[in-house]
Scaffold this motif. Structure first.
Motif, PDB file in Angstrom:
ATOM      1  N   LEU A  68    -102.156   3.783 116.759  1.00  0.00           N
ATOM      2  CA  LEU A  68    -102.326   4.579 115.537  1.00  0.00           C
ATOM      3  C   LEU A  68    -101.110   5.450 115.238  1.00  0.00           C
ATOM      4  O   LEU A  68    -100.983   5.981 114.144  1.00  0.00           O
ATOM      5  N   CYS A  69    -100.213   5.627 116.214  1.00  0.00           N
ATOM      6  CA  CYS A  69     -99.027   6.470 116.013  1.00  0.00           C
ATOM      7  C   CYS A  69     -98.115   5.841 114.962  1.00  0.00           C
ATOM      8  O   CYS A  69     -97.986   4.627 114.889  1.00  0.00           O
ATOM      9  N   ARG A  70     -97.458   6.709 114.168  1.00  0.00           N
ATOM     10  CA  ARG A  70     -96.526   6.214 113.155  1.00  0.00           C
ATOM     11  C   ARG A  70     -95.098   6.695 113.428  1.00  0.00           C
ATOM     12  O   ARG A  70     -94.211   6.499 112.631  1.00  0.00           O
ATOM     13  N   HIS A  71     -94.887   7.360 114.529  1.00  0.00           N
ATOM     14  CA  HIS A  71     -93.551   7.866 114.863  1.00  0.00           C
ATOM     15  C   HIS A  71     -92.892   6.908 115.853  1.00  0.00           C
ATOM     16  O   HIS A  71     -93.535   6.444 116.792  1.00  0.00           O
ATOM     17  N   PHE A  72     -91.609   6.611 115.585  1.00  0.00           N
ATOM     18  CA  PHE A  72     -90.903   5.685 116.475  1.00  0.00           C
ATOM     19  C   PHE A  72     -89.693   6.329 117.137  1.00  0.00           C
ATOM     20  O   PHE A  72     -89.030   5.716 117.956  1.00  0.00           O
ATOM     21  N   THR A  95    -105.535  11.523 123.611  1.00  0.00           N
ATOM     22  CA  THR A  95    -104.854  11.563 122.316  1.00  0.00           C
ATOM     23  C   THR A  95    -103.355  11.488 122.557  1.00  0.00           C
ATOM     24  O   THR A  95    -102.878  11.763 123.649  1.00  0.00           O
ATOM     25  N   CYS A  96    -102.619  11.130 121.500  1.00  0.00           N
ATOM     26  CA  CYS A  96    -101.161  11.150 121.578  1.00  0.00           C
ATOM     27  C   CYS A  96    -100.734  12.611 121.607  1.00  0.00           C
ATOM     28  O   CYS A  96    -101.125  13.383 120.737  1.00  0.00           O
ATOM     29  N   HIS A  97     -99.927  13.015 122.600  1.00  0.00           N
ATOM     30  CA  HIS A  97     -99.549  14.428 122.651  1.00  0.00           C
ATOM     31  C   HIS A  97     -98.357  14.738 121.743  1.00  0.00           C
ATOM     32  O   HIS A  97     -97.825  15.831 121.758  1.00  0.00           O
ATOM     33  N   ILE A  98     -97.944  13.754 120.944  1.00  0.00           N
ATOM     34  CA  ILE A  98     -96.904  14.016 119.944  1.00  0.00           C
ATOM     35  C   ILE A  98     -97.544  14.227 118.567  1.00  0.00           C
ATOM     36  O   ILE A  98     -97.263  15.201 117.887  1.00  0.00           O
ATOM     37  N   CYS A  99     -98.446  13.315 118.169  1.00  0.00           N
ATOM     38  CA  CYS A  99     -99.028  13.426 116.833  1.00  0.00           C
ATOM     39  C   CYS A  99    -100.525  13.728 116.850  1.00  0.00           C
ATOM     40  O   CYS A  99    -101.115  13.982 115.800  1.00  0.00           O
ATOM     41  N   GLY A 100    -101.149  13.683 118.014  1.00  0.00           N
ATOM     42  CA  GLY A 100    -102.568  14.037 118.106  1.00  0.00           C
ATOM     43  C   GLY A 100    -103.532  12.923 117.731  1.00  0.00           C
ATOM     44  O   GLY A 100    -104.742  13.125 117.727  1.00  0.00           O
TER      45      GLY A 100
HETATM   46 ZN   LIG Z   1     -98.515   9.681 118.250  1.00  0.00          ZN
END
Ligand SMILES: [Zn+2]
Length: 366
Positions: free
Chosen positions: A287-291, A311-316
């Motif tokens: 689901l993350c959109r950051h690369f 959860t992703c600890h960058i974007c949640g």
């Molecule tokens: Zn993320």
């Protein structure tokens, strides 16, 4: 999906003693089987193979074959954990033995889904399935010496699943194992705490408690599981990855699918956002959109083991293990020896590379 339920568990020796008494034969008959009739001998080896999951001779084999089988396996079975296999057809003596050992036939429970339910453990041996209820929330089980020896290995552990009657994993609110209380744990619950006691006390609405001996997987082993899936990247990076052997899956960088494919330089960080250490196992949620930044698997596992949400600890974004993938570009750059920050556009450029070289040079001076 039939299975036997064991509560409480007798050890192998006690079960064989019960079986001998059911068949009206001396407990130590196997040392001299000449005075035993062929029928009880055949029944003994047949039931022994079902209880302990070992291959017995064909039922119609000679008396000699059966007595040799029993003589050579008796001591081993005394040390084995009973498995209580489900026979293809009803065997009266087996049912009687199960009844005597308080083993109940259970036809509602689907255990196959729990055989390999967790990504953090590899189930090694089934210890037992225990029936529990609101008033009886304690489980006791015997561990053979072989299992206790296995548990001395730091990567070995006992794990428990709490299951309700709908075959669903049930959250236990509080678990006390060998007097040690734990809460906020991931499921399955890891039991073994380097102690020889073996009882488990918990608060839960679960109907069953399923206990396994398991191997704790290392981060590398968990990462290897993820490498079996396609590696994720974005369209902009794809051309750099054509030389890699990766099985790639392209993910859009924006929520909308009609993104602009304008190529621009992207700075990728190869450091953990939490510890600033060099990434070892770069992962991302589907689901993350950051690369330009990805998660370190070590950090992700530490978060899960601490009982925090996946959860992703960058974007949640939610990121349970089924949503977790290896980030193709970061992994590729790490394999190529890049570190720190890397600019990826038309080409690949290591940022701060000159500084690194200077440091190396100054080291050489010394
Ligand atoms: Zn993320």
């Amino acid at each position: 999906f039939f299975y036997y339920m064991i509560t409480p568990m007798l050890n192998g020796k006690a079960i064989l003693k019960e079986l001998s008494s059911l068949l009206n034969i001396q407990e130590n008959f196997y040392q001299n089987t000449r005075q035993i009739l062929v029928a009880p001998l055949r029944q003994f080896s047949q039931v022994m193979s079902l209880v302990f999951d070992i291959t017995a001779p064909n039922f119609s084999s000679t008396k000699k074959v059966h007595s040799e089988f029993i003589a050579s396996n008796y001591d081993l079975c005394c040390r084995l954990q009973p498995q209580w296999l489900v026979p293809e057809r009803e065997i009266p003596i087996y049912s009687q033995l199960a009844q005597r050992c308080q083993v109940h036939f259970e036809n509602q429970l689907n255990l196959e889904q729990f055989q390999q339910r967790s990504f953090f453990f590899q189930n090694y041996a089934h210890i037992g399935l225990f029936s529990v209820n609101a008033t009886h929330q304690i489980v006791k089980f015997n561990l053979s010496n072989d299992y206790l020896k296995t548990l001395e290995n730091p990567s070995a552990t006992l794990i428990a699943y709490f299951i309700n009657s709908n075959n669903k994993l049930q959250v236990a609110n509080k678990v006390t194992f060998n007097g040690l209380s734990c809460s906020n744990f991931i499921q399955p619950f890891e039991l073994y705490q380097q102690q020889k006691l073996n009882f488990l006390h918990f608060q839960s609405n679960a109907n069953y408690c399923l206990v396994y001996l398991a191997k704790k997987l290392s981060t590398q082993e968990i990462f290897n599981q993820l490498l079996q899936k396609p590696l994720l990247t974005t369209e902009a990076f794809h051309k750099h990855l054509t030389q890699s052997q990766f099985k790639i899956q392209i993910v859009s960088t924006s929520e909308e699918d009609d993104e602009e494919l304008e190529l621009q330089n992207e700075t990728i960080s190869l450091q953990s956002v939490l510890t600033l250490k060099k990434l070892q196992f770069p992962v991302r949620s589907s689901l993350c959109r950051h690369f330009n930044k990805v998660m370190e698997l070590e950090d992700y596992l530490a978060q899960i083991r601490a009982g925090k949400q996946a959860t992703c600890h960058i974007c949640g974004k939610p990121s349970d293990f089924s949503q977790l993938f290896v980030d193709a570009m970061s992994y590729y750059l790490l394999q190529k020896g890049y570190s720190g920050s890397v600019v990826v556009g038309e080409g690949i450029e290591q940022l701060g590379k000159e500084d690194l070289d200077k440091e190396e040079e100054s080291e050489n001076v010394w």
